[in-house]
Design an enzyme around this catalytic site. Structure first.
Site, PDB file in Angstrom:
ATOM      1  CG  HIS A  29       3.432  -0.076  -0.425  1.00 12.49           C
ATOM      2  ND1 HIS A  29       3.316   0.456   0.948  1.00 12.49           N
ATOM      3  CD2 HIS A  29       4.791  -0.048  -0.774  1.00 12.49           C
ATOM      4  CE1 HIS A  29       4.599   0.528   1.417  1.00 12.49           C
ATOM      5  NE2 HIS A  29       5.575   0.327   0.529  1.00 12.49           N
ATOM      6  CD  GLU A  41       9.222 -10.959 -11.825  1.00 14.90           C
ATOM      7  OE1 GLU A  41       9.914  -9.871 -11.988  1.00 14.90           O
ATOM      8  OE2 GLU A  41       8.581 -11.097 -11.084  1.00 14.90           O
ATOM      9  CG  ASP A  44       8.389  -8.540  -8.670  1.00 17.99           C
ATOM     10  OD1 ASP A  44       8.426  -9.868  -8.591  1.00 17.99           O
ATOM     11  OD2 ASP A  44       8.275  -7.989  -9.422  1.00 17.99           O
TER      12      ASP A  44
HETATM   13  C1  LIG Z   1       7.239  -1.772  -4.220  1.00 17.40           C
HETATM   14  C2  LIG Z   1       6.134  -2.223  -4.837  1.00 17.40           C
HETATM   15  C3  LIG Z   1       6.369  -3.511  -5.444  1.00 17.40           C
HETATM   16  C4  LIG Z   1       5.124  -4.338  -6.031  1.00 17.40           C
HETATM   17  N1  LIG Z   1       5.306  -5.423  -6.601  1.00 17.40           N
HETATM   18  C5  LIG Z   1       4.018  -6.212  -7.007  1.00 17.40           C
HETATM   19  C6  LIG Z   1       4.320  -7.449  -7.836  1.00 17.40           C
HETATM   20  O1  LIG Z   1       5.355  -7.842  -8.031  1.00 17.40           O
HETATM   21  N2  LIG Z   1       2.918  -7.941  -8.073  1.00 17.40           N
HETATM   22  C7  LIG Z   1       1.976  -7.394  -7.873  1.00 17.40           C
HETATM   23  O2  LIG Z   1       0.873  -7.884  -8.250  1.00 17.40           O
HETATM   24  N3  LIG Z   1       1.753  -6.101  -7.337  1.00 17.40           N
HETATM   25  C8  LIG Z   1       2.959  -5.419  -6.788  1.00 17.40           C
HETATM   26  N4  LIG Z   1       2.711  -4.147  -6.214  1.00 17.40           N
HETATM   27  C9  LIG Z   1       1.325  -3.764  -6.165  1.00 17.40           C
HETATM   28  C10 LIG Z   1       0.551  -3.992  -4.781  1.00 17.40           C
HETATM   29  O3  LIG Z   1       0.270  -5.397  -4.990  1.00 17.40           O
HETATM   30  C11 LIG Z   1      -0.642  -3.297  -4.626  1.00 17.40           C
HETATM   31  O4  LIG Z   1      -0.304  -1.824  -4.830  1.00 17.40           O
HETATM   32  C12 LIG Z   1      -1.272  -3.764  -3.257  1.00 17.40           C
HETATM   33  O5  LIG Z   1      -2.408  -3.151  -3.335  1.00 17.40           O
HETATM   34  C13 LIG Z   1      -0.434  -3.201  -2.322  1.00 17.40           C
HETATM   35  O6  LIG Z   1      -1.017  -3.809  -0.881  1.00 17.40           O
HETATM   36  P1  LIG Z   1      -1.093  -2.823   0.380  1.00 17.40           P
HETATM   37  O7  LIG Z   1      -1.275  -3.736   1.222  1.00 17.40           O
HETATM   38  O8  LIG Z   1      -0.166  -1.823   0.350  1.00 17.40           O
HETATM   39  O9  LIG Z   1      -2.549  -2.267  -0.091  1.00 17.40           O
HETATM   40  P2  LIG Z   1      -3.414  -0.738   0.104  1.00 17.40           P
HETATM   41  O10 LIG Z   1      -2.516   0.071  -0.917  1.00 17.40           O
HETATM   42  O11 LIG Z   1      -3.301  -0.452   1.557  1.00 17.40           O
HETATM   43  O12 LIG Z   1      -4.496  -1.061  -0.514  1.00 17.40           O
HETATM   44  C14 LIG Z   1      -5.073  -1.496  -1.945  1.00 17.40           C
HETATM   45  C15 LIG Z   1      -6.390  -1.616  -2.137  1.00 17.40           C
HETATM   46  O13 LIG Z   1      -7.006  -2.717  -1.447  1.00 17.40           O
HETATM   47  C16 LIG Z   1      -7.714  -2.386  -0.542  1.00 17.40           C
HETATM   48  N5  LIG Z   1      -7.707  -3.000   0.618  1.00 17.40           N
HETATM   49  C17 LIG Z   1      -6.605  -3.079   1.397  1.00 17.40           C
HETATM   50  N6  LIG Z   1      -6.566  -3.955   2.341  1.00 17.40           N
HETATM   51  C18 LIG Z   1      -7.877  -4.677   2.309  1.00 17.40           C
HETATM   52  C19 LIG Z   1      -8.542  -5.509   2.701  1.00 17.40           C
HETATM   53  N7  LIG Z   1      -7.808  -6.360   4.085  1.00 17.40           N
HETATM   54  N8  LIG Z   1      -9.498  -6.267   2.378  1.00 17.40           N
HETATM   55  C20 LIG Z   1     -10.035  -5.619   1.442  1.00 17.40           C
HETATM   56  N9  LIG Z   1      -9.642  -4.525   0.623  1.00 17.40           N
HETATM   57  C21 LIG Z   1      -8.554  -4.147   1.149  1.00 17.40           C
HETATM   58  C22 LIG Z   1      -7.586  -0.791  -0.201  1.00 17.40           C
HETATM   59  O14 LIG Z   1      -8.956  -0.192   0.070  1.00 17.40           O
HETATM   60  C23 LIG Z   1      -7.157  -0.301  -1.588  1.00 17.40           C
HETATM   61  O15 LIG Z   1      -8.177  -0.234  -2.522  1.00 17.40           O
HETATM   62  C24 LIG Z   1       3.736  -3.520  -5.889  1.00 17.40           C
HETATM   63  C25 LIG Z   1       3.754  -2.392  -5.183  1.00 17.40           C
HETATM   64  C26 LIG Z   1       5.150  -1.798  -4.675  1.00 17.40           C
HETATM   65  C27 LIG Z   1       4.669  -0.458  -3.911  1.00 17.40           C
END
Ligand SMILES: Cc1cc2nc3c(=O)[nH]c(=O)nc-3n(C[C@H](O)[C@H](O)[C@H](O)COP(=O)(O)OP(=O)(O)OC[C@H]3O[C@@H](n4cnc5c(N)ncnc54)[C@H](O)[C@@H]3O)c2cc1C
Ligand SMILES: *[C@@H]1O[C@H](CO)[C@@H](O)[C@H](O)[C@H]1NC(C)=O
Ligand SMILES: *[C@@H]1O[C@H](CO)[C@@H](O)[C@H](O)[C@H]1NC(C)=O
Ligand SMILES: *[C@@H]1O[C@H](CO)[C@@H](O)[C@H](O)[C@H]1NC(C)=O
Ligand SMILES: *[C@@H]1O[C@H](CO)[C@@H](O)[C@H](O)[C@H]1NC(C)=O
Length: 539
Positions: A116, A290, A179
Site C-alpha cells: 500500500h 482527527e 485509519d
Molecule cells: C488506504 C490507506 C490508508 C492509509 N492510512 C494511513 C494512516 O492512517 N496512517 C499512516 O501512518 N499511514 C497510512 N497509510 C500509509 C501506510 O501506512 C503505508 O503506505 C504503509 O507502508 C503500508 O503498509 P504496507 O504493508 O502496504 O507496506 P508496503 O507498501 O508493502 O511497504 C512499505 C515500505 O516498507 C518496507 N517494508 C514492508 N514490509 C517490511 C518489513 N516487514 N520490514 C521492513 N520493511 C518493510 C517496504 O520495502 C517499503 O519500503 C495508508 C495507506 C493506504 C493505502
C-alpha cells in the site's frame, strides 16, 4: 544507475572513515563509493540461478505476476526478476546473506508488505521482492504482571486487521492505529503509523517493545530499547533501510467494546483549529481526534472516508446542512466505552467536552458503533469504491507535517488559493503534540512540539487527472518551500539524495552511519531511492 550526487560524496567519505576506524564493522570492507561495485559484473541470470540452489522452506519464483510491480499508488511499476515467498525466518536471512556474500550490489531486495505504498517503495526493479505476507506465524498474546499490561508478538508480514481480531479474543487491542487496517505491521512500522490516537499514545512506532530484524547482511538481530537499541530505533520509521522486520512485540491495552463516534462542522478554520488544539491538550479528552477539510460534498471520491450510517434523524438534519459552496472543516472525535457500566460516564464526559467546543450546532453527527466497526471503517468504503471500479486507480497522495504556527498561513494559501478549482479526495487535517513521542526513532517531524498532519488522499480518475493532481501537489510543495514553513513530508518521496539529505537535516549523518552498519551494500528497500549504490564493498 546514477552515482550519488557529487556534493554528498565528501560527507559520506568522512563518515565512512570515522565509522570504520571506530568500529571495524564487518571488517574486510574496502571503501568504494564509485559504484558499480565489482559484483555488478555478475549477470542477473547467474545471481538468480545461485539463489535457486539455496535450501528454502518457502518458494522462489522467477516468473513474475504483474502484481509484484504494483502498489496502491498505481503510478510506478518496476518489475523484479524474482519473488521470494518465505515460510521461515531462515529463508529471509539465507537469501540476504547469499546476496550480501556474492556482493551483488546491483541486485536489490524489497520487502513487500501489503504494497500500500504510493510511489514504488515496496518494489525492486530487476531485483528480488520478498512477499512478507507469506511469513505469517501464529500470534501470541502475552500478559505482563497485573493483567492491564500486555503485548502481542506478530510476524512483520501480518495485517493489522488480523492483529486486531486476534488480540480482541483476549480482551486486548493495540493502542495506536492507522485509519486503514489492511496494511502490514512491518509496512507501517517502517513509516510511523499515525492516526487519531497518536496525539495521546504516539504513532505505532512508539508502541513497540521488541523487534526481530534481518539486516542487509543477512544477520538476524533481536532488538529493543535496551538491546541493540541503535538498530531498534533505526528500523522504527527507518523506511526499510536497515533491515527487514520479521517479528514485532506490540504494546496492548484492554479493549473497549463500543465507540461513540462524533462529527461536527466549522466554517472558520481558526475556530476549528483552536478546538482541535484544545482537545489534544487536555487530560480527560476523546480517545481519537482527527479532522478533515470538505471542499466538495458531492461525489463519492470526496466522501469515501466520511460515510456514516444515516438512520438517526439528527444525522439526516446534519447531512442537509448547506455549505453554500464554502470550504468546511469537520472535526471527528471518538470516545471508547464498554456497556453497560461505562455508558453513563461516557455520556457525561462527551456532553461536557462538546459543550466546550464552538462548532456549528446544527451540524453534529452522533453514532455508536462497535470498536471493530470503528477501527475498520475505511474498509467499508473500500468495498463501495471497489464495486464502482474506483479503488485501483492511481493515487497521487501527499502527506505533510505542518508546524502549528504555520498552519493558518498554510490553510489560507492551500485551501484558499491552490485547491479552489478542484479537489480529488479526502483531505485530513489534525494536530498532534510530539513532546511525549519518542524522539529516538527515525521518523522525521517538524521542529515545533505541535504539528498538523495534512493528508491529501487524492484519486486520479479520468484523462489528465493524474497530471493535474501531481501538478497541484507540486504547487503545494513549492509554496511550503518558498514560504519556509518548516514542513516535513510523511511517507516521504524524493528523487535525489540531496533532497533526502535535506529531509533528514541534522539527522542525515546518523542515517548514513546506520546504513553503513546494517546494509552497507544498499541492498534493501531501493524503491525509496535514498541510497542507489553500495556505500562500502566487502572483499
Ligand atoms: C488506504 C490507506 C490508508 C492509509 N492510512 C494511513 C494512516 O492512517 N496512517 C499512516 O501512518 N499511514 C497510512 N497509510 C500509509 C501506510 O501506512 C503505508 O503506505 C504503509 O507502508 C503500508 O503498509 P504496507 O504493508 O502496504 O507496506 P508496503 O507498501 O508493502 O511497504 C512499505 C515500505 O516498507 C518496507 N517494508 C514492508 N514490509 C517490511 C518489513 N516487514 N520490514 C521492513 N520493511 C518493510 C517496504 O520495502 C517499503 O519500503 C495508508 C495507506 C493506504 C493505502
Ligand atoms: C572502486 O571501484 C572501481 C570500479 O569498480 C575501481 O575502478 C576502483 O579501483 C575501486 N576503488 C577502490 C578503492 O577499491
Ligand atoms: C446522553 O444521553 C442523553 C439522554 O439519553 C442523550 O439525549 C444524549 O444524546 C446522550 N449524549 C451522548 C453524547 O451520547
Ligand atoms: C464536485 O464534485 C462533483 C461530482 O464529483 C463534480 O462534478 C464537480 O465538478 C466538483 N466540483 C468541484 C468544484 O470540484
Ligand atoms: C505539548 O505538550 C507539552 C507536554 O504535555 C506541554 O507542556 C505543551 O504546552 C504542549 N504544547 C502545546 C503547544 O500545546
Amino acid at each position: 544507475m546514477a552515482s550519488p550526487p557529487p556534493s554528498s560524496l565528501p560527507l559520506i567519505f568522512i563518515l565512512l572513515s570515522t565509522f570504520l576506524s571506530l568500529h571495524h564493522a564487518n571488517t574486510c570492507s574496502s571503501i568504494n563509493n564509485s559504484a558499480p561495485s565489482s559484483s555488478s559484473i555478475l549477470p542477473p541470470s547467474h545471481i538468480l540461478s545461485s539463489l535457486q540452489t539455496l535450501p528454502l522452506h518457502g518458494f522462489l519464483h522467477h516468473s513474475i505476476p504483474p502484481l509484484a510491480s504494483t502498489d496502491f499508488g498505481n503510478i510506478y511499476h518496476f518489475p523484479p526478476l524474482a519473488i521470494l515467498h518465505p515460510h521461515s525466518l531462515s529463508d529471509i536471512s539465507r537469501v540476504i546473506t547469499h546476496l550480501f556474500q556474492i556482493s551483488s550490489a546491483s541486485f536489490k531486495i524489497a520487502a513487500r508488505g501489503h504494497a500500500h505504498s504510493l510511489q514504488g517503495q515496496a518494489q525492486a526493479h530487476h531485483g528480488l521482492v520478498i512477499n512478507m505476507e507469506s511469513l505469517r506465524e501464529a500470534m501470541r498474546v502475552v500478559r505482563i504482571d497485573d493483567q492491564q499490561v500486555a503485548y502481542v508478538e506478530v510476524s512483520g508480514g501480518e495485517l493489522w486487521i488480523n492483529v486486531l481480531h486476534e488480540t480482541l479474543k483476549h480482551g486486548f487491542a493495540p493502542k495506536s492505529w492507522t485509519d486503514y487496517l489492511h496494511l502490514t505491521v512491518g509496512g507501517t512500522l517502517s513509516n510511523a503509523g499515525i492516526s487519531g490516537q497518536a496525539f495521546r499514545h504516539g504513532p505505532q512506532i512508539d508502541n513497540v517493545f521488541h523487534l526481530q530484524v534481518v539486516t542487509g547482511k543477512g544477520e538476524v538481530v533481536a532488538c529493543s530499547k535496551d538491546q541493540n537499541a541503535d538498530l531498534f530505533y533505526g528500523v522504527l520509521g527507518g523506511l526499510g533501510q536497515f533491515g527487514i522486520i520479521t517479528k514485532a512485540r506490540i504494546s496492548l491495552e484492554p479493549a473497549p467494546k463500543m465507540v461513540k463516534w462524533i462529527r461536527v462542522l466549522y466554517s472558520e478554520f481558526s475556530v476549528f483549529a483552536r478546538d482541535q488544539e484544545y482537545l489534544i491538550s487536555i487530560e480527560n479528552t476523546f480517545d481519537y481526534i482527527e479532522g478533515f477539510v470538505i471542499m466538495n460534498r458531492s461525489g463519492i471520491l470526496n466522501s469515501w472516508r466520511s460515510s456514516f450510517n444515516l438512520k438517526d434523524p439528527l444525522q439526516v438534519q446534519a447531512t442537509q446542512f448547506e455549505s453554500e459552496g464554502r470550504t468546511l472543516y469537520c472535526l471527528e472525535m471518538a470516545k471508547y466505552f464498554t456497556p453497560p457500566h461505562e455508558i453513563e460516564a461516557m455520556n457525561k464526559s462527551v456532553e461536557h467536552l462538546l459543550s466546550e467546543l464552538s462548532y456549528i450546532p446544527s451540524t453534529i453527527f452522533l453514532s455508536e458503533v462497535s470498536y471493530v466497526e470503528f477501527l475498520d471503517r475505511v474498509h467499508a468504503s473500500e468495498l463501495k469504491l471497489r464495486a464502482k471500479g474506483l479503488w485501483d486507480v492511481p493515487h497521487p497522495w501527499l502527506n505533510l507535517l505542518v508546524p502549528r504556527t504555520k498552519i493558518h498561513h498554510f490553510n489560507q494559501e492551500v485551501f484558499g488559493k491552490i485547491l479552489t478549482d478542484s479537489n480529488n479526495g479526502p483531505i485530513l487535517i489534525y494536530p498532534v503534540n510530539q513532546t511525549r513521542w519518542n524522539s529516538k526513532t527515525c521518523l522525521v517531524t517538524p521542529e515545533e512540539d505541535v504539528f498538523y498532519l495534512v493528508a491529501f488522499l487524492s484519486s486520479a480518475v479520468g484523462e489528465g487527472s493524474l497530471e493535474h493532481i501531481l501538478n497541484q501537489n507540486k504547487r503545494i510543495l513549492d509554496f511550503c518551500e518558498e514560504a519556509r514553513l518548516g514542513v516535513k513530508q510523511y511517507l516521504p518521496h524524493y528523487n535525489t539524495q540531496e533532497e533526502w539529505q535535506s529531509h533528514f537535516g541534522s539527522r542525515w549523518e546518523a542515517f548514513v552511519q546506520r546504513k553503513l552498519a546494517y546494509d552497507p551494500l544498499a541492498l534493501l528497500a531501493p524503491g525509496h531511492r535514498i541510497f542507489q549504490n553500495a556505500i562500502a564493498t566487502p572483499c
